[in-house]
Design a protein around this motif. Structure first.
Motif, PDB file in Angstrom:
ATOM      1  N   LYS A  65     -73.956 -93.871   9.758  1.00 45.49           N
ATOM      2  CA  LYS A  65     -74.978 -94.294  10.720  1.00 45.49           C
ATOM      3  C   LYS A  65     -76.256 -94.772  10.027  1.00 45.49           C
ATOM      4  O   LYS A  65     -77.265 -95.009  10.669  1.00 45.49           O
ATOM      5  CB  LYS A  65     -75.311 -93.144  11.670  1.00 45.49           C
ATOM      6  N   HIS A  71     -78.124 -93.029   8.000  1.00 44.28           N
ATOM      7  CA  HIS A  71     -79.087 -91.958   7.785  1.00 44.28           C
ATOM      8  C   HIS A  71     -79.152 -91.672   6.280  1.00 44.28           C
ATOM      9  O   HIS A  71     -78.111 -91.620   5.613  1.00 44.28           O
ATOM     10  CB  HIS A  71     -78.671 -90.676   8.510  1.00 44.28           C
ATOM     11  N   THR A  87     -83.137 -85.093   5.826  1.00 41.31           N
ATOM     12  CA  THR A  87     -82.465 -86.238   6.424  1.00 41.31           C
ATOM     13  C   THR A  87     -83.522 -87.176   6.989  1.00 41.31           C
ATOM     14  O   THR A  87     -84.467 -86.729   7.642  1.00 41.31           O
ATOM     15  CB  THR A  87     -81.517 -85.808   7.563  1.00 41.31           C
ATOM     16  N   ASN A  88     -83.350 -88.462   6.749  1.00 43.88           N
ATOM     17  CA  ASN A  88     -84.234 -89.484   7.310  1.00 43.88           C
ATOM     18  C   ASN A  88     -83.375 -90.405   8.168  1.00 43.88           C
ATOM     19  O   ASN A  88     -82.495 -91.102   7.644  1.00 43.88           O
ATOM     20  CB  ASN A  88     -84.921 -90.265   6.185  1.00 43.88           C
ATOM     21  N   LYS A  89     -83.620 -90.399   9.491  1.00 43.27           N
ATOM     22  CA  LYS A  89     -82.807 -91.169  10.430  1.00 43.27           C
ATOM     23  C   LYS A  89     -83.474 -92.457  10.891  1.00 43.27           C
ATOM     24  O   LYS A  89     -82.980 -93.130  11.799  1.00 43.27           O
ATOM     25  CB  LYS A  89     -82.479 -90.306  11.653  1.00 43.27           C
ATOM     26  N   GLN A  90     -84.577 -92.833  10.271  1.00 42.03           N
ATOM     27  CA  GLN A  90     -85.357 -93.960  10.776  1.00 42.03           C
ATOM     28  C   GLN A  90     -84.730 -95.331  10.506  1.00 42.03           C
ATOM     29  O   GLN A  90     -85.185 -96.334  11.061  1.00 42.03           O
ATOM     30  CB  GLN A  90     -86.765 -93.924  10.175  1.00 42.03           C
ATOM     31  N   GLU A 145     -81.482 -96.022  11.109  1.00 43.49           N
ATOM     32  CA  GLU A 145     -80.175 -95.961  11.759  1.00 43.49           C
ATOM     33  C   GLU A 145     -79.646 -97.360  12.107  1.00 43.49           C
ATOM     34  O   GLU A 145     -80.324 -98.162  12.743  1.00 43.49           O
ATOM     35  CB  GLU A 145     -80.268 -95.104  13.023  1.00 43.49           C
TER      36      GLU A 145
END
Length: 386
Positions: free
Chosen positions: A294, A296, A310-313, A315
């Protein structure tokens, strides 16, 4: 029907929406460009180009720094050696014949040569000093990842599930090891890694394989993912990421699989953590960094596998493999943004828009800067400016 499904899945994998195949109602939405208050910018030392780059094809032709030169290649067959100080071409060769060379696997540098694979089912050797074509050997299957070298051999992993070893001097095949390729697979193959007389690579059926380089003898296979689900798409467990060696431990991650730390000598896992990725991983000596399916960004402790951040920015922004450059973790995305991440916290430190068709591969580091290549063939050497 099988060929049609493979073609369809390849297209899906290239545009990065395979993660949404579990349901027809799933919608893949690319995250907006994050707002970053950059602590520094980059300065361009020189710029060059190499053909049309890889355009929007799958080809992940990473530049290579070796023998005091920067080597770059384009999918259509142009290969150049650049002076790292000023970007001037020291030599250039066009490997295109009657049709596109479709270069995709490379660039590897060893034995005073460069080795590049192609989607046409070839492994090509060039003289690193002059660019002279030394040999061009046909193999069974596409060569989509960078070859490995050891024991005077060049080893390439093909889309047919073969690990093929060629003599580095003549290009003559010495041995081949076959592994199972399921009906449906992701577009891509794991680049083999050779160390201490052994070679290690991920397979399309969800395993990490190990063999003795000199004899081409398979010695063990370790499961990284187990097929689950009702459909063939659900059951994809490709290990397309290259294994990464740190000390006496191999780290590898699989799609619909796990991030696994494996003892190099015994072939047994030290720990496993559930992450899904088909992208190469990186490390800084104590942490392992990966980009999930995804997009991440994740950091885990190398000893225990404990997740650190975790860095989901980013995505679904179709992020490159992570790269450790200086004090930072660096990734690029499909729109041409380059992100600098604090390795301890996972927070963005800086961001820069390089445009030019976006990134297929991460930058490479030089002693006095780093080199980026974009999908449309732009090549730049950059340095950091506070």
């Amino acid at each position: 029907m099988k060929k049609m499904l493979n073609k369809a899945l390849t297209t899906v994998a290239v545009i990065g929406v395979l993660a949404g195949c579990a349901s027809e109602e799933d919608t893949i939405i690319m995250a907006p460009v994050p707002q970053v208050d950059s602590e520094f910018t980059t300065s361009s030392v020189w710029s060059s180009s190499v053909g049309n780059g890889v355009e929007q094809y799958f080809s992940k032709l990473s530049p290579q720094y070796a023998y005091g030169k920067v080597f770059v290649a384009s999918r259509n067959g142009e290969v150049k050696a650049l002076d790292p100080e000023n970007g001037k071409a020291l030599w250039a060769i066009d490997l295109e014949e009657d049709t596109s060379a479709r270069l995709s696997g490379g660039i590897a540098a060893a034995y005073d040569k460069l080795f590049i694979g192609s989607e046409n089912g070839e492994i090509i050797a060039l003289n690193q000093e002059t660019g002279e074509l030394l040999w061009r050997t046909p193999v069974q299957g596409e060569v989509l990842s960078t070859p490995a070298t050891d024991e005077n051999l060049v080893m390439a992993h093909t889309s047919e599930g073969l690990l093929i070893a060629l003599d580095q001097q003549s290009g003559v095949q010495k041995w081949a090891i076959s592994t199972e390729v399921p009906t449906l697979t992701l577009r891509g193959t794991s680049a083999p890694v050779a160390v201490s007389g052994g070679v290690f690579w991920g397979t399309a059926n969800g395993r990490l394989a190990a063999a003795i380089v000199q004899r081409g003898q398979l010695i063990w296979q370790q499961p990284i993912g187990t097929p689950k689900g009702a459909t063939e798409i659900d059951r994809i467990v490709d290990v397309d990421a290259s294994p990464m060696l740190m000390g006496s431990t191999l780290y590898v991650v699989g799609y619909n699989g796990q991030l696994t730390a494996i003892d190099l000598r015994s072939g047994q896992p030290a720990w496993k953590r559930t992450y899904s990725s088909a992208t190469d991983i990186a490390n800084d000596g104590s942490r392992v960094f990966l980009v999930t399916e995804k997009d991440h960004l994740v950091a885990v402790d190398a000893r225990s596998g404990t997740e650190l951040w975790t860095n989901k920015q980013l995505e679904h922004r179709l992020v490159t493999a992570p790269k450790v450059i200086g004090d930072y973790l660096v990734v690029g995305d499909s729109e041409g943004y380059l992100y600098w991440v604090d390795r301890s916290s996972g927070e963005f430190v800086a961001m820069e828009d390089e445009g030019n068709g976006g990134f297929a591969v991460a930058p490479i580091q030089l002693s006095d800067g780093f080199v980026i290549t974009t999908r449309n063939g732009n090549v730049k050497k950059l340095t950091l400016s506070q």
